[in-house]
Design a protein around this motif. Structure first.
Motif, PDB file in Angstrom:
ATOM      1  N   GLU A   1       9.281   7.768   2.060  1.00  0.00           N
ATOM      2  CA  GLU A   1       8.308   7.610   3.135  1.00  0.00           C
ATOM      3  C   GLU A   1       7.266   6.558   2.769  1.00  0.00           C
ATOM      4  OE1 GLU A   1       6.623  11.435   3.728  1.00  0.00           O
ATOM      5  OE2 GLU A   1       8.455  12.303   4.546  1.00  0.00           O
ATOM      6  N   ASN A   2       6.448   6.224   3.754  1.00  0.00           N
ATOM      7  CA  ASN A   2       5.252   5.388   3.569  1.00  0.00           C
ATOM      8  C   ASN A   2       5.517   3.901   3.414  1.00  0.00           C
ATOM      9  OD1 ASN A   2       3.643   7.710   3.644  1.00  0.00           O
ATOM     10  ND2 ASN A   2       3.930   8.058   1.458  1.00  0.00           N
TER      11      ASN A   2
ATOM     12  N   ASN B   1       5.538   0.494   5.101  1.00  0.00           N
ATOM     13  CA  ASN B   1       5.056   0.016   6.390  1.00  0.00           C
ATOM     14  C   ASN B   1       6.214  -0.658   7.126  1.00  0.00           C
ATOM     15  OD1 ASN B   1       5.065  -2.962   5.949  1.00  0.00           O
ATOM     16  ND2 ASN B   1       3.473  -2.522   4.450  1.00  0.00           N
TER      17      ASN B   1
ATOM     18  N   ARG C   1       1.250  -4.218   9.005  1.00  0.00           N
ATOM     19  CA  ARG C   1       1.116  -3.961   7.562  1.00  0.00           C
ATOM     20  C   ARG C   1      -0.053  -3.010   7.292  1.00  0.00           C
ATOM     21  NH1 ARG C   1       2.253  -9.678   7.378  1.00  0.00           N
ATOM     22  NH2 ARG C   1       4.352 -10.021   6.580  1.00  0.00           N
ATOM     23  N   ARG C   2      -1.060  -3.059   8.157  1.00  0.00           N
ATOM     24  CA  ARG C   2      -2.212  -2.164   7.979  1.00  0.00           C
ATOM     25  C   ARG C   2      -1.932  -0.770   8.534  1.00  0.00           C
ATOM     26  NH1 ARG C   2      -4.996  -6.852   9.771  1.00  0.00           N
ATOM     27  NH2 ARG C   2      -5.331  -5.924  11.841  1.00  0.00           N
ATOM     28  N   GLY C   3      -0.792  -0.604   9.192  1.00  0.00           N
ATOM     29  CA  GLY C   3      -0.442   0.723   9.685  1.00  0.00           C
ATOM     30  C   GLY C   3      -0.369   0.859  11.194  1.00  0.00           C
TER      31      GLY C   3
ATOM     32  N   PRO D   1      -0.384   1.765  -1.223  1.00  0.00           N
ATOM     33  CA  PRO D   1      -1.694   2.290  -0.816  1.00  0.00           C
ATOM     34  C   PRO D   1      -2.287   3.219  -1.866  1.00  0.00           C
ATOM     35  CG  PRO D   1      -0.126   2.405   0.997  1.00  0.00           C
ATOM     36  CD  PRO D   1       0.656   2.043  -0.226  1.00  0.00           C
TER      37      PRO D   1
ATOM     38  N   PRO E   1       1.130   1.362  14.613  1.00  0.00           N
ATOM     39  CA  PRO E   1       2.463   1.856  14.993  1.00  0.00           C
ATOM     40  C   PRO E   1       3.273   0.785  15.724  1.00  0.00           C
ATOM     41  CG  PRO E   1       0.767   3.461  15.545  1.00  0.00           C
ATOM     42  CD  PRO E   1       0.052   2.199  15.173  1.00  0.00           C
TER      43      PRO E   1
ATOM     44  N   GLU F   1      -6.795  -0.415  16.891  1.00  0.00           N
ATOM     45  CA  GLU F   1      -7.250   0.114  15.608  1.00  0.00           C
ATOM     46  C   GLU F   1      -8.528   0.926  15.771  1.00  0.00           C
ATOM     47  OE1 GLU F   1      -5.343  -3.121  12.484  1.00  0.00           O
ATOM     48  OE2 GLU F   1      -7.374  -3.450  13.218  1.00  0.00           O
TER      49      GLU F   1
END
Length: 291
Positions: free
Chosen positions: A121-122, A124, A199-201, A48, A203, A226
């Motif tokens: 971290e981070n 996905n 993949r877009r975040g 990202p 949860p 979203e």
């Protein structure tokens, strides 16, 4: 009879590059960023822009604090751990970065890259699940598909050598292989629309609610999620969709309508003729009850 396959020497690999680079006898040198290339075993597929910009800001102020771990690859070097630092350094305009060069086998490089990235971290959810499955496959010396089915079987068996090797491999990650196999491995079988949202975040806890809905409603639910819908709201919507819709009894409704003087009086001549033609086609058993 063939000998039993041995697992990897996890004792020399676990702890990832941070522990390896902390050893006082490892020389640090600098290499041009153009001489480095991403490793083939890099589990991270998404970088990202916001995260890279933040890391670039830190590098701009403090420099690259932790050397990259690389291994020789022909006339260049393959990055085993530190691709984000390499990318962020280029954003800052650095032409060289500090590195530690180590000769590693493909297997060793793969495991170190997996653990290095999983400790950070981070990632996905999909990259995390893929990386942990790859780590299990490398630990058990199996292909990915074989490792996936083997993990599922191991959750139902008494702990043995394979379970012990997996426990050692997962020890630095803060999640046991058993928890991973029972709770996260199933994600890989979810519909593509849900995987893309992860993949877009999105949860994992929210996605687990959406996959319980009928397939034709998942994209709408993802849009709601979203857009800010809470997990509770999504769960209520999924429950509503799962509730069977009671269809009216057509025969009862028709009988009620045909017995209504108000309904019949409201029909024009064309509608009455159409109704008469329809009634003329009624089944014999029904006609016997009407005549």
């Amino acid at each position: 009879m063939s000998g039993k396959r041995k697992g990897p020497n996890l004792g020399g690999l676990l702890g990832a590059s941070a522990a390896l680079l902390a050893a006082p006898d490892l020389p640090v040198r600098t290499l041009p960023v153009s001489d480095l290339a991403p490793g083939q075993g890099q589990p991270r597929r998404a970088f990202p822009a916001t995260g890279l910009e933040s890391l670039a800001g830190s590098i701009r102020e403090h420099g690259v604090l932790q050397p990259l771990l690389v291994r020789p690859s022909g006339t260049t070097y393959e990055i085993v751990a530190g691709e984000r630092r390499w990318r962020a350094a280029q954003l800052v305009g650095l032409t060289e970065v500090p590195v530690v060069v180590r000769t590693l086998s493909d297997h060793e490089a793969r495991i170190m890259a997996l653990i290095e990235n999983l400790q950070r971290e981070n990632l996905n959810v999909i990259d995390e699940v893929d990386a942990k499955l790859d780590l299990a496959a490398a630990t058990l010396h199996l292909e990915r598909n074989e490792a996936r089915s083997r993990l599922i079987r191991l959750t139902k068996e008494a702990a043995g050598e394979e379970a012990a090797a997996l426990a050692a491999a997962f020890a630095p990650l803060g999640e046991s292989w058993l928890s991973f196999a029972k709770n996260k491995l199933r994600v890989l079988g979810w519909p593509d629309a849900v995987l893309d949202a992860l993949r877009r975040g999105l949860p994992l806890t929210v996605a687990s609610v959406i996959v319980a809905a009928p397939a034709e409603h998942m994209r709408r639910l993802i849009t709601l999620a979203e857009g800010g819908a809470s997990r509770t709201e999504l769960k209520q919507e999924v429950e509503r969709l799962a509730t069977p819709v009671e269809r009216p009894d057509l025969a009862t409704t028709a009988a009620r309508r045909l017995g209504s003087r108000r309904f019949l009086g409201g029909l024009d001549e064309a509608q009455r003729k159409e109704m008469d033609r329809w009634l003329a086609k009624m089944p014999a058993f029904l006609r016997n009850h009407v005549d």
